[in-house]
Write a protein that holds these residues in place. Structure first.
Motif, PDB file in Angstrom:
ATOM      1  N   LEU A   1       0.847  -1.199   0.000  1.00  0.00           N
ATOM      2  CA  LEU A   1       0.000   0.000   0.000  1.00  0.00           C
ATOM      3  C   LEU A   1       0.880   1.245   0.000  1.00  0.00           C
ATOM      4  CD1 LEU A   1      -3.115   0.694   0.326  1.00  0.00           C
ATOM      5  CD2 LEU A   1      -2.554   1.138   2.727  1.00  0.00           C
ATOM      6  N   PRO A   2       0.599   2.232  -0.871  1.00  0.00           N
ATOM      7  CA  PRO A   2       1.405   3.462  -0.860  1.00  0.00           C
ATOM      8  C   PRO A   2       1.149   4.295   0.388  1.00  0.00           C
ATOM      9  CG  PRO A   2      -0.403   3.659  -2.415  1.00  0.00           C
ATOM     10  CD  PRO A   2      -0.407   2.240  -1.944  1.00  0.00           C
ATOM     11  N   ALA A   3       2.080   5.168   0.701  1.00  0.00           N
ATOM     12  CA  ALA A   3       2.004   5.959   1.929  1.00  0.00           C
ATOM     13  C   ALA A   3       2.201   7.438   1.636  1.00  0.00           C
ATOM     14  CB  ALA A   3       3.056   5.487   2.932  1.00  0.00           C
TER      15      ALA A   3
ATOM     16  N   THR B   1       9.071   3.102  -1.742  1.00  0.00           N
ATOM     17  CA  THR B   1       9.912   3.550  -2.851  1.00  0.00           C
ATOM     18  C   THR B   1       9.359   4.795  -3.522  1.00  0.00           C
ATOM     19  OG1 THR B   1       8.752   1.994  -4.285  1.00  0.00           O
ATOM     20  CG2 THR B   1      10.827   1.263  -3.314  1.00  0.00           C
ATOM     21  N   ARG B   2       8.072   5.027  -3.421  1.00  0.00           N
ATOM     22  CA  ARG B   2       7.426   6.228  -3.946  1.00  0.00           C
ATOM     23  C   ARG B   2       6.442   6.706  -2.895  1.00  0.00           C
ATOM     24  NH1 ARG B   2      10.905   5.541  -7.012  1.00  0.00           N
ATOM     25  NH2 ARG B   2      10.927   5.621  -9.290  1.00  0.00           N
ATOM     26  N   LEU B   3       6.580   7.968  -2.470  1.00  0.00           N
ATOM     27  CA  LEU B   3       5.777   8.512  -1.384  1.00  0.00           C
ATOM     28  C   LEU B   3       5.088   9.796  -1.809  1.00  0.00           C
ATOM     29  CD1 LEU B   3       8.443   8.385   1.466  1.00  0.00           C
ATOM     30  CD2 LEU B   3       6.605   6.727   1.133  1.00  0.00           C
ATOM     31  N   ALA B   4       4.075  10.166  -1.038  1.00  0.00           N
ATOM     32  CA  ALA B   4       3.532  11.520  -1.094  1.00  0.00           C
ATOM     33  C   ALA B   4       3.850  12.188   0.239  1.00  0.00           C
ATOM     34  CB  ALA B   4       2.032  11.496  -1.348  1.00  0.00           C
ATOM     35  N   ALA B   5       3.715  13.494   0.301  1.00  0.00           N
ATOM     36  CA  ALA B   5       3.936  14.230   1.546  1.00  0.00           C
ATOM     37  C   ALA B   5       2.951  15.369   1.632  1.00  0.00           C
ATOM     38  CB  ALA B   5       5.371  14.757   1.617  1.00  0.00           C
ATOM     39  N   THR B   6       2.459  15.620   2.832  1.00  0.00           N
ATOM     40  CA  THR B   6       1.563  16.738   3.063  1.00  0.00           C
ATOM     41  C   THR B   6       1.898  17.359   4.409  1.00  0.00           C
ATOM     42  OG1 THR B   6      -0.768  17.434   3.095  1.00  0.00           O
ATOM     43  CG2 THR B   6      -0.254  15.350   4.176  1.00  0.00           C
TER      44      THR B   6
ATOM     45  N   VAL C   1       6.581  11.838  -4.874  1.00  0.00           N
ATOM     46  CA  VAL C   1       5.935  12.025  -6.180  1.00  0.00           C
ATOM     47  C   VAL C   1       4.822  13.060  -6.143  1.00  0.00           C
ATOM     48  CG1 VAL C   1       6.506   9.680  -6.887  1.00  0.00           C
ATOM     49  CG2 VAL C   1       4.282  10.135  -5.822  1.00  0.00           C
ATOM     50  N   ALA C   2       4.360  13.440  -4.940  1.00  0.00           N
ATOM     51  CA  ALA C   2       3.286  14.429  -4.843  1.00  0.00           C
ATOM     52  C   ALA C   2       3.356  15.125  -3.493  1.00  0.00           C
ATOM     53  CB  ALA C   2       1.923  13.765  -5.020  1.00  0.00           C
TER      54      ALA C   2
ATOM     55  N   GLY D   1      -1.857   6.710  -6.890  1.00  0.00           N
ATOM     56  CA  GLY D   1      -2.444   5.669  -7.732  1.00  0.00           C
ATOM     57  C   GLY D   1      -1.835   5.626  -9.115  1.00  0.00           C
ATOM     58  N   ARG D   2      -1.545   6.805  -9.663  1.00  0.00           N
ATOM     59  CA  ARG D   2      -0.941   6.852 -11.000  1.00  0.00           C
ATOM     60  C   ARG D   2       0.488   6.324 -10.990  1.00  0.00           C
ATOM     61  NH1 ARG D   2      -3.722  11.780 -10.908  1.00  0.00           N
ATOM     62  NH2 ARG D   2      -1.811  12.943 -10.372  1.00  0.00           N
ATOM     63  N   ARG D   3       1.170   6.415  -9.828  1.00  0.00           N
ATOM     64  CA  ARG D   3       2.559   5.941  -9.729  1.00  0.00           C
ATOM     65  C   ARG D   3       2.664   4.521  -9.199  1.00  0.00           C
ATOM     66  NH1 ARG D   3       6.261  10.106 -10.221  1.00  0.00           N
ATOM     67  NH2 ARG D   3       5.225  11.827 -11.281  1.00  0.00           N
ATOM     68  N   ALA D   4       1.538   3.864  -8.983  1.00  0.00           N
ATOM     69  CA  ALA D   4       1.563   2.507  -8.421  1.00  0.00           C
ATOM     70  C   ALA D   4       2.304   1.566  -9.366  1.00  0.00           C
ATOM     71  CB  ALA D   4       0.135   2.020  -8.203  1.00  0.00           C
TER      72      ALA D   4
END
Length: 300
Positions: A96-98, A174-179, A200-201, A297-300
């Motif tokens: 699951l992405p984080a 390996t690919r994350l978002a941050a807020t 990535v975002a 989702g686009r980078r999954a």
């Protein structure tokens, strides 16, 4: 087959003699004082603390539309015990992405959940069809999410200590978002700039940024050299990163936020009514989570 995230949490809680204690976040109620950019003292020199063994030093799990796990570990990078809150959809979530949640000045990982109603907003986003992902809030102190002269280094903690623990829980790292908001909004933008290919975002609310060192809040940077070494305002977008920036028109960071949105070519931006308040940050959270979930989702 590797153990599931739930099994890892059970093992972590059992290791400290606990078992899984119910620990619901519950209704947010009246918000505690919000993050501030008022003067503050730099962090005191950290003591030497060895890294925690295993994924966590303890865990408590709350089940529901989303599960909220509260963890802690001894951070060598920060020289202290830090908290970590993982909010994730129920069920299997290997791979699951984080999305990292970086709090504002004066906040911490635990208070971030209630301050922005993150568990409710993630559950609503999933119910609306946003691709599943986890939110991960972590204690960053007041170091503005970069290494300080005191030795406190929340950036190194994220890369060297938090990400391996998340991987141990089955999350994709390996690919994350941050807020983040205020100090954390700046921190999320800075993390993407300093770690291209990882983030990535970014969705930043009221990012605390200044056009010069002299204009910055006391304690935000150690020196002019420290300010110059950690720029976001005036920089170009990082290739491959999607940006969203939100800031209320009555916020003191309104002008720099608009400049950052232009500089970073933010694909989504919102500069309507609002101030530097938890109410405003809560109001934009649903759109931010939809944006972040779509990007992941686009980078999954």
């Amino acid at each position: 087959m590797p153990p599931s995230r739930r099994a890892l949490l059970v093992l972590a809680a059992s290791a400290v003699g606990g078992g899984l204690a119910g620990c619901s976040t519950g209704p947010a109620g009246s918000a505690a004082p919000v993050s501030a950019v008022s003067p503050g003292s730099p962090a005191s020199p950290p003591a030497s603390v060895p890294p925690a063994a295993g994924p966590t030093a303890g865990a408590a799990l709350t089940a529901g539309p989303v599960e909220v796990a509260r963890l802690s570990f001894a951070s060598a990078a920060r020289g202290r015990q830090v908290g970590l809150v993982v909010i994730a959809p129920g069920g299997a979530r290997d791979g699951l992405p984080a999305c990292l949640v970086l709090h504002g000045r004066g906040d911490d990982a635990e208070r971030s959940v209630s301050l922005l109603n993150l568990d409710r907003h993630l559950a609503d986003a999933l119910a609306a069809g946003v691709a599943p992902f986890a939110l991960v809030a972590v204690d960053g102190g007041e170091a503005y999410w970069h290494r300080r002269a005191s030795g406190d280094d929340p950036e190194r903690m994220i890369i060297g200590e938090v990400l391996p623990r998340l991987a141990g829980l089955g999350l994709r790292t390996t690919r994350l978002a941050a807020t983040g908001w205020s100090m954390g909004g700046y921190g999320a933008l800075l993390l993407a700039r300093r770690h291209p290919g990882l983030v990535v975002a970014v969705a930043a609310s009221s990012p605390a940024m200044w056009p010069s060192y002299g204009a910055s809040a006391p304690g935000a940077f150690d020196s002019r050299a420290d300010f110059a070494a950690h720029p976001v305002l005036g920089t170009a977008p990082v290739p491959g990163v999607s940006y969203r920036i939100d800031c209320g028109s009555a916020d003191p960071f309104f002008t720099v936020s608009r400049q950052a949105a232009r500089d970073l070519e933010a694909g989504e931006r919102n500069f309507g009514p609002g101030g530097h308040t938890a109410e405003y940050w809560r109001s934009v959270a649903p759109a931010q989570l939809a944006f972040l979930g779509g990007a992941l989702g686009r980078r999954a």
